[in-house]
Motif scaffolding. Structure first.
Motif, PDB file in Angstrom:
ATOM      1  N   LEU A  60       0.829  -1.204   0.000  1.00  0.00           N
ATOM      2  CA  LEU A  60       0.000   0.000   0.000  1.00  0.00           C
ATOM      3  C   LEU A  60       0.866   1.259   0.000  1.00  0.00           C
ATOM      4  CD1 LEU A  60      -2.898  -0.993   2.405  1.00  0.00           C
ATOM      5  CD2 LEU A  60      -2.747  -1.154  -0.068  1.00  0.00           C
ATOM      6  N   VAL A  93      -6.198   3.563 -14.741  1.00  0.00           N
ATOM      7  CA  VAL A  93      -7.265   2.768 -14.120  1.00  0.00           C
ATOM      8  C   VAL A  93      -7.681   1.634 -15.048  1.00  0.00           C
ATOM      9  CG1 VAL A  93      -9.579   2.814 -13.178  1.00  0.00           C
ATOM     10  CG2 VAL A  93      -8.042   4.689 -12.723  1.00  0.00           C
ATOM     11  N   MET A 118      -7.617  -2.322 -14.241  1.00  0.00           N
ATOM     12  CA  MET A 118      -8.785  -3.172 -14.463  1.00  0.00           C
ATOM     13  C   MET A 118      -8.398  -4.358 -15.332  1.00  0.00           C
ATOM     14  SD  MET A 118     -11.524  -1.956 -13.118  1.00  0.00           S
ATOM     15  CE  MET A 118     -10.683  -1.498 -11.675  1.00  0.00           C
ATOM     16  N   ILE A 140     -16.966  -0.086 -15.656  1.00  0.00           N
ATOM     17  CA  ILE A 140     -16.341  -0.213 -14.340  1.00  0.00           C
ATOM     18  C   ILE A 140     -17.288  -0.918 -13.372  1.00  0.00           C
ATOM     19  CG2 ILE A 140     -15.480   1.082 -12.369  1.00  0.00           C
ATOM     20  CD1 ILE A 140     -14.511   3.165 -14.453  1.00  0.00           C
ATOM     21  N   GLN A 169     -16.630  -9.993  -8.125  1.00  0.00           N
ATOM     22  CA  GLN A 169     -17.397 -10.798  -7.182  1.00  0.00           C
ATOM     23  C   GLN A 169     -17.393 -12.269  -7.599  1.00  0.00           C
ATOM     24  OE1 GLN A 169     -18.923  -9.364  -4.437  1.00  0.00           O
ATOM     25  NE2 GLN A 169     -17.656  -7.707  -5.211  1.00  0.00           N
ATOM     26  N   LEU A 190      -7.028   0.652   2.436  1.00  0.00           N
ATOM     27  CA  LEU A 190      -6.622   1.862   1.725  1.00  0.00           C
ATOM     28  C   LEU A 190      -7.721   2.202   0.714  1.00  0.00           C
ATOM     29  CD1 LEU A 190      -4.835   4.149   0.988  1.00  0.00           C
ATOM     30  CD2 LEU A 190      -3.400   2.628  -0.332  1.00  0.00           C
ATOM     31  N   LEU A 197      -9.465   4.367  -1.857  1.00  0.00           N
ATOM     32  CA  LEU A 197      -9.167   5.492  -2.734  1.00  0.00           C
ATOM     33  C   LEU A 197     -10.481   6.089  -3.218  1.00  0.00           C
ATOM     34  CD1 LEU A 197      -6.097   4.122  -4.700  1.00  0.00           C
ATOM     35  CD2 LEU A 197      -6.188   5.505  -2.644  1.00  0.00           C
ATOM     36  N   ALA A 211     -17.517  -5.868  -1.929  1.00  0.00           N
ATOM     37  CA  ALA A 211     -16.058  -6.043  -1.963  1.00  0.00           C
ATOM     38  C   ALA A 211     -15.583  -6.912  -0.811  1.00  0.00           C
ATOM     39  CB  ALA A 211     -15.373  -4.686  -1.921  1.00  0.00           C
ATOM     40  N   SER A 257     -16.471 -10.751  -0.973  1.00  0.00           N
ATOM     41  CA  SER A 257     -15.657 -11.627  -1.820  1.00  0.00           C
ATOM     42  C   SER A 257     -14.189 -11.546  -1.421  1.00  0.00           C
ATOM     43  CB  SER A 257     -15.853 -11.296  -3.287  1.00  0.00           C
ATOM     44  OG  SER A 257     -15.727  -9.919  -3.496  1.00  0.00           O
ATOM     45  N   ARG A 258     -13.928 -11.025  -0.206  1.00  0.00           N
ATOM     46  CA  ARG A 258     -12.581 -11.029   0.365  1.00  0.00           C
ATOM     47  C   ARG A 258     -11.575 -10.345  -0.540  1.00  0.00           C
ATOM     48  NH1 ARG A 258     -12.233 -15.868   4.248  1.00  0.00           N
ATOM     49  NH2 ARG A 258     -14.124 -15.418   5.401  1.00  0.00           N
ATOM     50  N   GLY A 272      -6.213  -5.594   0.322  1.00  0.00           N
ATOM     51  CA  GLY A 272      -4.948  -5.000  -0.095  1.00  0.00           C
ATOM     52  C   GLY A 272      -5.079  -4.100  -1.302  1.00  0.00           C
ATOM     53  N   VAL A 273      -4.100  -4.220  -2.190  1.00  0.00           N
ATOM     54  CA  VAL A 273      -4.091  -3.315  -3.334  1.00  0.00           C
ATOM     55  C   VAL A 273      -5.291  -3.570  -4.247  1.00  0.00           C
ATOM     56  CG1 VAL A 273      -1.636  -2.850  -3.371  1.00  0.00           C
ATOM     57  CG2 VAL A 273      -2.498  -4.860  -4.521  1.00  0.00           C
ATOM     58  N   TYR A 274      -5.781  -4.801  -4.268  1.00  0.00           N
ATOM     59  CA  TYR A 274      -6.966  -5.076  -5.090  1.00  0.00           C
ATOM     60  C   TYR A 274      -8.129  -4.190  -4.641  1.00  0.00           C
ATOM     61  CZ  TYR A 274      -4.978  -9.275  -7.141  1.00  0.00           C
ATOM     62  OH  TYR A 274      -4.215 -10.144  -7.848  1.00  0.00           O
ATOM     63  N   SER A 307      -7.910  -1.395  -3.027  1.00  0.00           N
ATOM     64  CA  SER A 307      -7.608  -0.006  -3.364  1.00  0.00           C
ATOM     65  C   SER A 307      -8.008   0.289  -4.812  1.00  0.00           C
ATOM     66  CB  SER A 307      -6.121   0.284  -3.181  1.00  0.00           C
ATOM     67  OG  SER A 307      -5.756   0.017  -1.855  1.00  0.00           O
ATOM     68  N   ILE A 308      -7.596  -0.607  -5.699  1.00  0.00           N
ATOM     69  CA  ILE A 308      -7.892  -0.412  -7.117  1.00  0.00           C
ATOM     70  C   ILE A 308      -9.403  -0.412  -7.350  1.00  0.00           C
ATOM     71  CG2 ILE A 308      -7.593  -1.423  -9.395  1.00  0.00           C
ATOM     72  CD1 ILE A 308      -5.037  -0.469  -8.351  1.00  0.00           C
ATOM     73  N   LEU A 309     -10.072  -1.313  -6.638  1.00  0.00           N
ATOM     74  CA  LEU A 309     -11.521  -1.416  -6.827  1.00  0.00           C
ATOM     75  C   LEU A 309     -12.211  -0.130  -6.363  1.00  0.00           C
ATOM     76  CD1 LEU A 309     -13.032  -3.778  -7.973  1.00  0.00           C
ATOM     77  CD2 LEU A 309     -13.680  -4.450  -5.677  1.00  0.00           C
ATOM     78  N   GLN A 345     -10.834   2.736  -6.264  1.00  0.00           N
ATOM     79  CA  GLN A 345     -10.465   3.770  -7.221  1.00  0.00           C
ATOM     80  C   GLN A 345     -11.350   3.681  -8.467  1.00  0.00           C
ATOM     81  OE1 GLN A 345      -6.590   3.430  -8.947  1.00  0.00           O
ATOM     82  NE2 GLN A 345      -6.460   5.600  -9.423  1.00  0.00           N
ATOM     83  N   ALA A 346     -11.573   2.458  -8.920  1.00  0.00           N
ATOM     84  CA  ALA A 346     -12.413   2.272 -10.091  1.00  0.00           C
ATOM     85  C   ALA A 346     -13.835   2.751  -9.814  1.00  0.00           C
ATOM     86  CB  ALA A 346     -12.413   0.803 -10.503  1.00  0.00           C
TER      87      ALA A 346
END
Lengths: 644, 250, 423
Positions: free
Chosen positions: A442, A574, A578, A621, A629, C83, C85, C176, C179-180, C183-185, C187-189, C191-192
């Motif tokens: 992070l 982004v 993705m 998105i 999921q 984290l 975003l 989110a 479905s466990r 971490g960065v996943y 964060s990205i999600l 952000q998206a």
């Protein structure tokens, strides 16, 4: 000597110096008709000129119709003349060479009237349809399809036989049918032509069939023998308001009264503090105002409203039908059927076109994301500055173009240079920042974001906020088109090829080289790899160089069709994430699948809602969030018990 | 004595590798049980299955008086039902004090809003839990600065504070000094007086000291069960251990 | 499940003497509240004396609101390890919710004023159409979108400022966390998701005026006679009170077992799960609660800023929020506040032309151009060399004052220790 020179000038400026050739000779035989043409007399002259088959004749006809021909009053010879102030610059009608000048008053411009010009144009098309230059033949067909006339059917048909270019021949045949359908008088010939059109895909075919199917709306009982398309149902085909307007146009009901008209009438009739007996203070609802207006129109102080309540009955009494302009039902039926076939074919072609678009978009996403996928897969870190490597690549291309002006060569230099520059930037980032943040993903994410912000601003300070151009060489301009619907620009094909090359290269590196072996080992189990003597730092650096370098190359490719700005990378980051997440981390083919899915999805949504690219991205998105999921590890999931 | 945990016919495959193969196993309450087996026998996978970290491909895992099916419960539900787990590596919250670690583990409502709004002073209970593992004088020490052995004890203390009916302990003696081992043995034996304790261990000496029933796991299923001497005399067990030995020597 | 075996049953908050110190008596809380009161009072006095401008008072008020968002971010990231975003998007939604009421009510006032001069008394339809064309004329429409149905009601829009961020966070978080995704996943999600929201807001046909956003929010309906200099002070005090409450609430949340569980989730969520805590529910509660807090902060911020537009909601704003918390020092509440205040005030100073440009002879460094470079690089430096952030300075001070006292440790303590060991 000076005298001789003056003499030469005198000779040159004299129109007499012009030689006479076959064109001039032919023109002179019809000199008076050409000089003062009339619609009635000109046709035989045109036929004669056309029959001459002289190669210079089309130019003359064109200039004539364009009022670009003058006749020298003294000797009656014809020239191409361009007026320059008080003189005409003359050129020979034989080959267009300069033959001198003549005072404006010594020559007269030929001014054929509109009717004659049309006839000339027809004769000209006849010439152009047989012109040896395919571009001119195409131009003739363009003008003909823009403005089809039955007069040209005969010369068009005559030119088909001798046509050698397959594509042009196809167009000529299509145009032949098109004119037949629209202007033909023989039902069988028209039906045949319509059937023939049913197998086409061109925009022209659709236009021709639609032209047959134009309709008029008729209120009340249609005339006897009218070719009725359909009777409009109020509520489904048209709204009640539109129907009432149509009835109003026929004088069956009064014109609709708008709210503004109503209010104007009310204001005009305020008497004391009331309108038609209603106090003004009570006119604070729409209902009250309409009631007051009804009272006004009841006393004749305002025009009446259409009876909205009785609209259903009125419309039942006055059916509204759409009637074909074409009187022959057999023709319209055939056209409807043919149009359905054409539409279906066009829809299929559009799907193919969309697939091409999607593939090209997927290629871009793949190029943009694959570097990220490698570094993410191997080192488990998210590099937010990845987009800036794309930008660095694009600016590298721009700088190279400033030094090497030839676009082809600059591209040849820029691609590897962008790889090196962006790769070096990647290595610097890895050594200076990322390595020191090992096992803190992070923080890495945020630190690289800091780098990203700084890089964007530095490039903005150097290159300015305006987008800079990255021009593609001429051979990449233009597009390859299969037919009127399916087409793709060469740049996008080039990007597809580039993506394919890098895919092959990466698969080769990962499967067949020592580095690839080490990279895969570190991706799958870093601890085990380290204990086998693989230096993870070295592998990390190599993957960063590779991943960032590819981003640089992607930057050059993207810069060729999009704008190069300091923020261009941020737009891709982004999407790239993705792509990596959807595809599955650490897998080249996963990234490919992710890019394909995202590219296809985005184009698919754009196709459903073509007006709104922003919405397409929004929905995409949201889809991805839902997709995660279902498959949290992406399409190509890493397997094994060590995967957390 | 009735079976507290009943594992029957459980199979778990990872990409074609059968980590657990038709395993059946049961443990009573109270009971101390050791599970031994060579590397890759499926010991840790077995624990993962019972605690709900992974789901079996086939078979059932029933627990408790109502024979609840653990394969349908989440990790947290299983933990609340009274199954505690100690990991191989000591896992305590290093940034938090011994007291905070133990307070988190104490049996109490665990729903977020209950924890947020119903605040009770648990310091006495935490001190009691610390006393059981000899850490009562380190209450305010961050767990991160404890020694390795103390961390192991803290983790055992947290497990006991949870008041579980079934305790799963993964290699508790790894990396301990012999004095620490002795202490650990005592703690486990003491705990097993009132509950079921399953110890996974590599170290035969340690198992012998536990002096309990032993189950030998091999290639994902139970090979033999009985006292340590009994299973050590079993020819199949000898074959598995010695065969491996020979293969390793070769 | 029985209740805790604890005998005392003393309430954490009410405990005194031998019990845990009450929240209000904790040193950091006390110091913070005093500092906040000092700043607010001094700023008020200086504004009354005319020494500082109205825009400075607004800047201060806005900064306090940003501190609330930073506190929320610290809870969700510094304490729980998520984290996100996207938390600034919740801030923006709060702004939109209150902005709709501000814009609607003010336009309604103007429209009624205009229509009252017409010969006929205005009908409801006329009023709505006039408001519609005033507000939505800029995006070429005059219809009032369904989204604005309750725009005329302050209580409802205030509720939306809290409930809409809460609902979005609840749904997104549920999907989110269930479905466990970690971490960065995650964060990205987030952000998206934020990107999707901002892209949607950028559309002109969404009913929220597209990229024009909502403007003129500094004009408070019904208070048109009150000068901005007075309004800005009211908002400063409102923001200060909200920040004080937020700090107390946050401090209460992270104290006791709940705080322990949150930090446990941050450091090793699997372990917390095996202790019997439903990690997902805790995460969801924190994610949703902090989203609602951000909504409140946004609803206070945007009337002071005057305009809210989709650019405010873009992912980059949320990343900056994380940057503030990181610079201030995450895992400690005052760190988040210090970070947000220092960075946003410094940002205003540098970009507002307050900082003197540096002439190097061959090149002149204009801070309006180079501030972002400085921020980006100093952020990298903080991450690399001072993971505890500015708040880490407090540790140095307290460590000198009381060597034996155990301070609360930042989340990077483990990493720091590993670093030390490797040396």
């Amino acid at each position: 000597m000076r005298f001789l020179l003056a003499l030469a000038v005198a000779l040159l400026t004299s129109p007499v110096a012009a030689q006479t050739g076959p064109v001039q000779a032919l023109l002179q035989t019809h000199a008076e008709d050409i000089a003062k043409p009339s619609r009635r007399t000109i046709q035989p002259v045109l036929d004669d000129l056309a029959a001459s088959d002289l190669p210079a004749m089309p130019d003359f006809l064109e200039a004539w119709a364009d009022k670009g021909v003058v006749r020298h009053d003294a000797d009656g010879l014809f020239f191409y003349g361009t007026r320059e102030g008080d003189i005409y610059a003359l050129r020979s009608v034989e080959d267009g060479t300069d033959v001198g000048e003549v005072a404006r008053r010594d020559a007269s411009e030929l001014k054929p009237n509109a009717g004659v010009r049309k006839l000339i144009a027809t004769a000209l098309v006849q010439f152009q349809l047989n012109d040896p230059d395919p571009d001119r033949r195409r131009a003739a067909l363009d003008s003909l399809s823009r403005n089809p006339t039955p007069d040209l059917l005969a010369p068009l048909r005559a030119s088909i036989e001798a046509e050698e270019d397959r594509l042009i021949r196809n167009r000529k045949e299509a145009l032949d049918r098109l004119i037949t359908i629209r202007f033909g008088t023989d039902q069988t010939a028209r039906l045949t032509a319509i059937d023939w059109m049913a197998d086409r895909i061109s925009l022209e075919a659709r236009a021709a069939l639609n032209a047959v199917l134009t309709t008029d709306r008729i209120v009340g009982t249609p005339p006897e023998g009218a070719n009725i398309a359909r009777t409009l149902q109020v509520g489904t085909d048209i709204t009640a308001e539109v129907a009432l307007d149509l009835l109003a146009d026929e004088g069956i009901v009064p014109d609709a009264v708008s709210r503004a008209d109503r209010d104007a009438a009310l204001v005009a009739n305020i008497a004391g503090a009331a309108v038609a007996g209603t106090p003004v203070a009570q006119l604070d609802t729409e209902e009250a105002r309409w009631t007051a207006y009804a009272a006004l129109s009841g006393t004749g102080l305002a025009p009446p409203r259409p009876p909205v309540d009785a609209a259903a009955i009125l419309l039942a009494m006055n059916p509204i039908t759409e009637v074909y302009d074409e009187a022959d039902p057999a023709i319209t039926e055939a056209a409807v059927a043919a149009l359905a076939q054409v539409d279906a074919r066009v829809a299929r072609a559009q799907a193919a076109d969309m697939t091409l678009d999607a593939v090209s978009l997927a290629s871009i996403y793949f190029l943009a994301a694959i570097g990220l996928a490698i570094t993410f897969g191997v080192m488990g870190v998210i590099n937010m500055a990845h987009g800036e490597f794309i930008m660095i690549g694009a600016y590298t291309g721009y700088v190279v173009q400033q030094i090497v002006p030839d676009y082809t060569w600059s591209l040849v230099i820029a691609l590897p240079l962008a790889f090196v520059v962006a790769g070096a930037a990647g290595v610097a980032l890895e050594r200076l920042v990322i390595r020191h943040l090992a096992h803190r993903p992070l923080e890495t994410l945020l630190a690289t974001f800091g780098i990203s912000v700084a890089l964007q601003q530095i490039f903005k300070n150097i290159f300015g906020t305006q987008a800079v151009p990255l021009t593609s060489p001429d051979w990449l301009a233009g597009a390859w088109s299969l037919n009127d619907v399916v087409g793709i620009s060469y740049i996008r094909i080039a990007i597809f090829v580039l993506a394919a090359v890098f895919l092959a290269l990466l698969v080769y590196i990962l499967r067949r080289t020592r580095l690839g072996l080490e990279v895969r080992a570190v991706t799958q189990n870093p601890g085990m790899a380290a204990s086998l003597g693989i230096d993870p730092d070295r592998v990390g650096m190599a993957t960063f160089a590779l991943g960032s370098g590819i981003a640089g190359v992607a930057g050059v490719a993207i810069g060729l069709f999009a704008q190069v700005t300091s923020e261009m990378g941020a737009g891709y980051i982004v999407q790239s994430f993705m792509t990596v997440v959807v595809g599955g981390v650490g897998s080249v083919f996963g990234t490919l699948a992710g890019a394909g899915l995202i590219g296809g999805l985005q184009k698919g949504i754009e196709w459903l809602n073509p007006s709104n690219t922003l919405a397409a991205q929004t929905y995409m998105i949201l889809f991805i969030i839902l997709f995660i999921q279902v498959r949290p590890r992406g399409i190509v999931a890493q397997k094994g018990r060590f995967v957390q | 004595m009735s079976a507290l945990l009943e594992v029957s016919g459980v199979t778990k495959t990872f990409d074609g590798f059968r980590a657990i193969d038709d395993l059946s196993f049961s443990v009573n309450e109270p009971e101390l049980r050791a599970i031994i087996g060579p590397n890759g026998a499926g010991k840790t996978t077995f624990m993962d299955l019972v605690t709900g970290k992974i789901r079996p491909d086939a078979g059932t895992i029933c627990y408790g008086d109502l024979s609840r099916d653990l394969t349908k419960m989440s990790e947290a539900q299983i933990a609340r039902a009274g199954i505690g787990r100690k990991f191989q590596k000591p896992t305590v919250f290093e940034d938090q004090t011994v007291e905070e670690n133990l307070t988190m583990a104490l049996a109490a409502p665990r729903a977020p809003f209950a924890v947020l709004f119903r605040r009770t002073d648990a310091r006495v209970a935490a001190r009691g839990a610390a006393a059981r593992v000899g850490l009562e004088d380190r209450m305010q020490t961050p767990a991160g600065v404890l020694s390795h052995g103390q961390k192991q004890w803290l983790e055992i203390g947290m497990l006991l504070a949870q008041e579980p009916r079934l305790l799963l302990v993964d290699e508790p003696a790894a990396g301990m000094t012999s004095a620490e081992r002795e202490r650990t043995t005592e703690m486990l034996v003491e705990a097993a007086k009132t509950r079921a304790v399953v110890v996974i261990e590599h170290d035969m000496e340690f198992v012998r000291r536990l002096n309990c029933r032993v189950t030998v796991l091999h290639e994902g299923h139970a090979l033999a069960e009985g006292s340590l001497d009994h299973v050590c005399a079993d020819p199949r067990v000898i074959d598995v251990y010695l065969g491996r030995q020979e293969a390793a020597d070769a | 499940m029985t209740d805790a075996a604890s005998s005392s049953g003393q309430k954490y908050l009410g405990g005194a003497g031998a019990g845990p110190r009450p929240l209000i008596a904790r040193a950091d809380v006390l110091v913070f509240l005093c500092a906040l009161a000092f700043v607010t009072i001094v700023a008020t006095l200086m504004a009354q004396a005319g020494w500082v401008s109205t825009s400075f008072v607004k800047l201060l008020g806005k900064t306090l609101c940003l501190c609330i968002a930073a506190l929320a971010m610290d809870l969700v990231w510094g304490f729980t390890g998520i984290l996100s975003l996207g938390h600034f998007a919740f801030f923006g939604i709060g702004g939109y919710a209150i902005g709709m009421w501000l814009m609607w009510s003010r336009t309604e006032g103007i429209v009624l004023e205009t229509l009252s001069r017409a010969p006929l008394p205005a009908t409801p339809l006329e009023i709505e159409e006039a408001i519609g064309s005033q507000i939505f004329g800029v995006v070429g429409s005059s219809d009032v979108p369904a989204l604005w149905t309750f725009a005329g009601s302050l209580p409802l829009q205030l509720a939306f400022a809290v409930l809409v961020p809460g609902a979005i966070a609840l749904i997104f978080g549920w999907l989110a966390f269930r479905s466990r995704v970690v971490g960065v996943y995650l964060s990205i999600l987030t952000q998206a998701g934020t990107l999707a929201l901002s892209l949607w807001l950028f559309q002109n046909d969404n009913g929220l005026r597209g990229n024009n956003g909502l403007s003129g929010l500094q004009n408070i309906p019904g208070l048109s006679g009150t000068p901005q200099s007075t309004l800005s002070l009211w908002f400063l005090w409102g923001s200060a009170v909200a920040l004080a409450l937020a700090y107390l609430l946050a401090a209460w949340t992270v104290s006791g077992r709940f705080g322990s569980v949150l930090r446990g989730i941050r450091d090793d969520e699997a372990r917390v799960r095996f202790l019997g805590y439903e990690v997902e529910r805790y995460k969801l509660a924190v994610f949703t609660g902090t989203a609602m807090a951000c909504g409140v902060a946004g609803a206070l911020y945007y009337p002071q800023a005057g305009i809210v537009n989709p650019a405010e909601i873009a992912p980059i704003a949320s990343i900056y929020l994380a940057v503030w918390v990181a610079i201030g020092g995450r895992g400690r509440l005052y760190g988040a506040v210090i970070g947000a205040a220092v960075v946003s005030l410094a940002s205003s100073w540098f970009t507002g032309g307050g900082a003197p440009d540096i002439d190097l002879g061959f090149y002149e460094i204009k801070w309006t151009d180079w501030w972002l470079v400085l921020l980006g690089l100093s952020f990298v430096a903080v991450t690399l060399f001072a993971p505890k952030g500015l708040g880490g300075l407090v540790d140095l001070w307290t460590a000198r004052r009381a060597m034996r006292r155990q301070g609360d440790l930042g989340p990077d303590q483990g990493a720091l220790r590993a670093e030390e060991e490797s040396r």
